[in-house]
Design a protein around this motif. Sequence first.
Motif, PDB file in Angstrom:
ATOM      1  N   ALA A 193       0.800  -1.056   0.051  1.00 44.79           N
ATOM      2  CA  ALA A 193      -0.182   0.082  -0.060  1.00 44.79           C
ATOM      3  C   ALA A 193       0.860   1.384  -0.103  1.00 44.79           C
ATOM      4  N   PHE A 194       2.155   1.161   0.624  1.00 42.54           N
ATOM      5  CA  PHE A 194       2.859   2.490   0.807  1.00 42.54           C
ATOM      6  C   PHE A 194       3.576   2.692  -0.681  1.00 42.54           C
ATOM      7  N   ASP A 195       3.694   1.627  -1.389  1.00 42.37           N
ATOM      8  CA  ASP A 195       4.458   1.836  -2.712  1.00 42.37           C
ATOM      9  C   ASP A 195       3.223   2.530  -3.626  1.00 42.37           C
ATOM     10  N   ILE A 196       2.089   1.862  -3.533  1.00 46.95           N
ATOM     11  CA  ILE A 196       0.978   2.397  -4.350  1.00 46.95           C
ATOM     12  C   ILE A 196       0.668   3.973  -3.885  1.00 46.95           C
ATOM     13  N   LEU A 197       0.861   4.321  -2.626  1.00 49.50           N
ATOM     14  CA  LEU A 197       0.345   5.545  -2.193  1.00 49.50           C
ATOM     15  C   LEU A 197       1.645   6.598  -2.602  1.00 49.50           C
ATOM     16  N   ARG A 198       2.845   6.070  -2.669  1.00 48.22           N
ATOM     17  CA  ARG A 198       4.031   6.871  -2.698  1.00 48.22           C
ATOM     18  C   ARG A 198       4.068   7.180  -4.283  1.00 48.22           C
ATOM     19  N   ASN A 199       3.557   6.482  -5.048  1.00 48.47           N
ATOM     20  CA  ASN A 199       3.567   6.711  -6.575  1.00 48.47           C
ATOM     21  C   ASN A 199       2.293   7.019  -6.989  1.00 48.47           C
ATOM     22  N   SER A 200       1.487   7.440  -6.108  1.00 51.66           N
ATOM     23  CA  SER A 200      -0.035   8.037  -6.817  1.00 51.66           C
ATOM     24  C   SER A 200       0.133   9.421  -6.911  1.00 51.66           C
ATOM     25  N   LYS A 201      -0.652   9.756  -7.927  1.00 51.19           N
ATOM     26  CA  LYS A 201      -0.875  11.070  -8.458  1.00 51.19           C
ATOM     27  C   LYS A 201      -0.945  12.083  -7.256  1.00 51.19           C
ATOM     28  N   LYS A 254       2.489  12.628  -5.589  1.00 49.30           N
ATOM     29  CA  LYS A 254       3.389  13.464  -6.462  1.00 49.30           C
ATOM     30  C   LYS A 254       3.157  14.708  -6.692  1.00 49.30           C
ATOM     31  N   LYS A 255       1.880  15.188  -6.820  1.00 52.02           N
ATOM     32  CA  LYS A 255       1.399  16.306  -6.922  1.00 52.02           C
ATOM     33  C   LYS A 255       1.428  17.163  -5.550  1.00 52.02           C
ATOM     34  N   LYS A 256       1.972  16.434  -4.416  1.00 51.36           N
ATOM     35  CA  LYS A 256       1.597  17.186  -3.214  1.00 51.36           C
ATOM     36  C   LYS A 256       0.252  17.610  -2.707  1.00 51.36           C
ATOM     37  N   PHE A 273      -1.731  15.490  -0.857  1.00 52.59           N
ATOM     38  CA  PHE A 273      -1.829  14.872   0.490  1.00 52.59           C
ATOM     39  C   PHE A 273      -1.662  15.981   1.524  1.00 52.59           C
ATOM     40  N   LYS A 274      -2.229  16.025   2.620  1.00 53.21           N
ATOM     41  CA  LYS A 274      -1.830  16.879   3.442  1.00 53.21           C
ATOM     42  C   LYS A 274      -0.653  16.451   4.261  1.00 53.21           C
ATOM     43  N   PHE A 275      -0.715  14.809   4.322  1.00 52.63           N
ATOM     44  CA  PHE A 275       0.551  14.343   4.829  1.00 52.63           C
ATOM     45  C   PHE A 275       1.170  13.310   3.888  1.00 52.63           C
ATOM     46  N   PRO A 276       2.360  13.912   3.283  1.00 50.93           N
ATOM     47  CA  PRO A 276       3.287  13.294   2.245  1.00 50.93           C
ATOM     48  C   PRO A 276       3.486  11.887   2.751  1.00 50.93           C
ATOM     49  N   VAL A 277       3.632  11.113   1.445  1.00 49.69           N
ATOM     50  CA  VAL A 277       3.869   9.461   1.791  1.00 49.69           C
ATOM     51  C   VAL A 277       5.044   9.498   1.299  1.00 49.69           C
ATOM     52  N   ASP A 278       6.367   9.647   1.976  1.00 49.46           N
ATOM     53  CA  ASP A 278       7.634   9.459   1.559  1.00 49.46           C
ATOM     54  C   ASP A 278       8.705   8.550   2.118  1.00 49.46           C
ATOM     55  N   GLU A 279       8.562   8.228   3.503  1.00 49.98           N
ATOM     56  CA  GLU A 279       9.468   7.203   4.125  1.00 49.98           C
ATOM     57  C   GLU A 279       8.595   6.035   4.611  1.00 49.98           C
ATOM     58  N   TRP A 280       8.982   4.987   4.226  1.00 51.31           N
ATOM     59  CA  TRP A 280       8.235   3.866   4.961  1.00 51.31           C
ATOM     60  C   TRP A 280       8.293   3.690   6.513  1.00 51.31           C
ATOM     61  N   GLY A 281       6.991   3.433   6.995  1.00 55.80           N
ATOM     62  CA  GLY A 281       7.015   3.647   8.328  1.00 55.80           C
ATOM     63  C   GLY A 281       6.161   4.824   8.656  1.00 55.80           C
ATOM     64  N   VAL A 282       5.438   5.527   7.713  1.00 56.58           N
ATOM     65  CA  VAL A 282       4.658   6.622   8.001  1.00 56.58           C
ATOM     66  C   VAL A 282       3.298   6.117   8.371  1.00 56.58           C
TER      67      VAL A 282
END
Length: 477
Positions: A322-330, A333-335, A337-346
């Motif tokens: 799920a993390f991978d899907i979210l990290r690569n999601s539109k 990438k377009k910022k 999300f209020k909380f960015p998904v950048d680091e595994w563990g968030v």
Amino acid sequence: MKTQTIQELFSGTHLHQKVSLQGWVRTFRANRFIALNDGSTLNNLQCVVDFEQTDENLLKRITTGAAIHIEGTLVESQGKGQKYEVQVSHLEVIGDSDPDQYPIQPKKHSFEFLRDNAHLRVRTSTFSAVMRVRSALSFAVHDYFRKEGFYYVHTPIITGSDAEGAGEMFRVSTLDPKQTPLDEAGDTDFTKDFFGKETNLTVSGQLEAETYAMGLGKVYTFGPTFRAENSNTSRHLAEFWMIEPEVAFYQLDQNMDLAEDFIKYVLQYVVDNCEDDLAFLDQRLSNEEKTKPQIERRPMGLLEQIRFVVDNQFVRLSYTEAFDILRNSKPNKKKKFKFPVDEWGVDLQSEHERYLVEKHFKCPVILFDYPAKIKAFYMRLNDDGKTVRAMDVLFPGIGEMVGGAQREERLDVLQKRMSEMGIEEKELDWYLDLRRFGTAPHAGFGLGFERLVQFTTGMSNIRDVIPFPRTPQNASF
Ligand code: 4AD
Ligand code: MG
């Protein structure tokens, strides 16, 4: 004479018979037609008064909200919109209602207004429908577990332990706040308190349910839980009801199967048993959706969505996937999300959960194997040493509906996790005993009942699916 409910009369068996009814007036038209509701069903029963034969002063007292008793004959209705009506032969006002004072007028009221009048809002069609569905859902919960061989356990409301370790608890105390006894260190001396120790309202019955699962095998709790989290959202209450099954010898896969099967069963139950109420709520939601811009509208109607959930398998995937899907999601990438998904563990926020469920998979999703750091101490550690056997069930429009896990059954691993998280062993010695005497794999979950009612009724605010909501700064009634 025995009274009948409107629901009984609509079954048709009393046609052409003398009937007796009690209920509240919804409307009174043309000095002749009373729309009567007694709560047994969504439908009002039309009662036709012969005004020429009725005392004028009595007619004046038939006002919206008044409680009345009617006797008459049930006949097939000549008018449009209803199958039956009662030709009134005797009418009595049991309780008057001043039409100038009664807040629930026969017109559309805002939900905010009705929340302020929560003691009267069940007299509206929407709230009576929601509360009948809520009642049916709770019955279905017990029905499911009984059928599956579970025992119902009443876990305590007052507790000395913080099951979730999140510290969001309401204190239970009889100490005088103006004269709190202090110990030598200057802290509150709880030995002087009612229980001789610090106690709180429970945030979850899980830990106690675990002890019963390790003796009765399959158990569940269904009771009120309390959280002092200061979140003013449409999905959080300070007092809510939770359903928590716990099963000895279950592993995570079986726990996921149980959650999915359970949810589908209770949804199917209301589809089968609450036809009128769901049809009404479906229509209400569709009217509400029409007032929204196209892009914000729900992709499915209420009934369509319930059926969709019942008929389709939930998607299951790990946090890492799920993390991978979210990290690569539109939106990421377009910022957006209020909380960015950048680091595994968030930790995943509701915006991420809803993206997965509503945009990506378009169906309920079970996420599992979460990072240990963001989950509670009792979840079983995986061999990778960094994830735990947690599972969350995510729902469209709701986000997290269920949180659960396979529990850590290994004494040494559990002790280590507790010490890492600063949880004192002596506080939970009884919990550790389960791992000392006949330990075994076991698993369970908690389902937030109000979120289930929200999903089933299409009500967008959680305050509108519980009779008297408790939220920050509000405990009226
Ligand atoms: O995820 P949570 O915190 O899990 C537990 O409490 C576990 N001890 C359950 C278990 O494994 N036996 O809460 C479970 C569910 C959530 O998924 C959510 O649906 C609901 O409870 N919930 C709330 N509902 C309304 N208002 C709140 N403040 C809620 N907090 C949690
Ligand atoms: Mg949770």
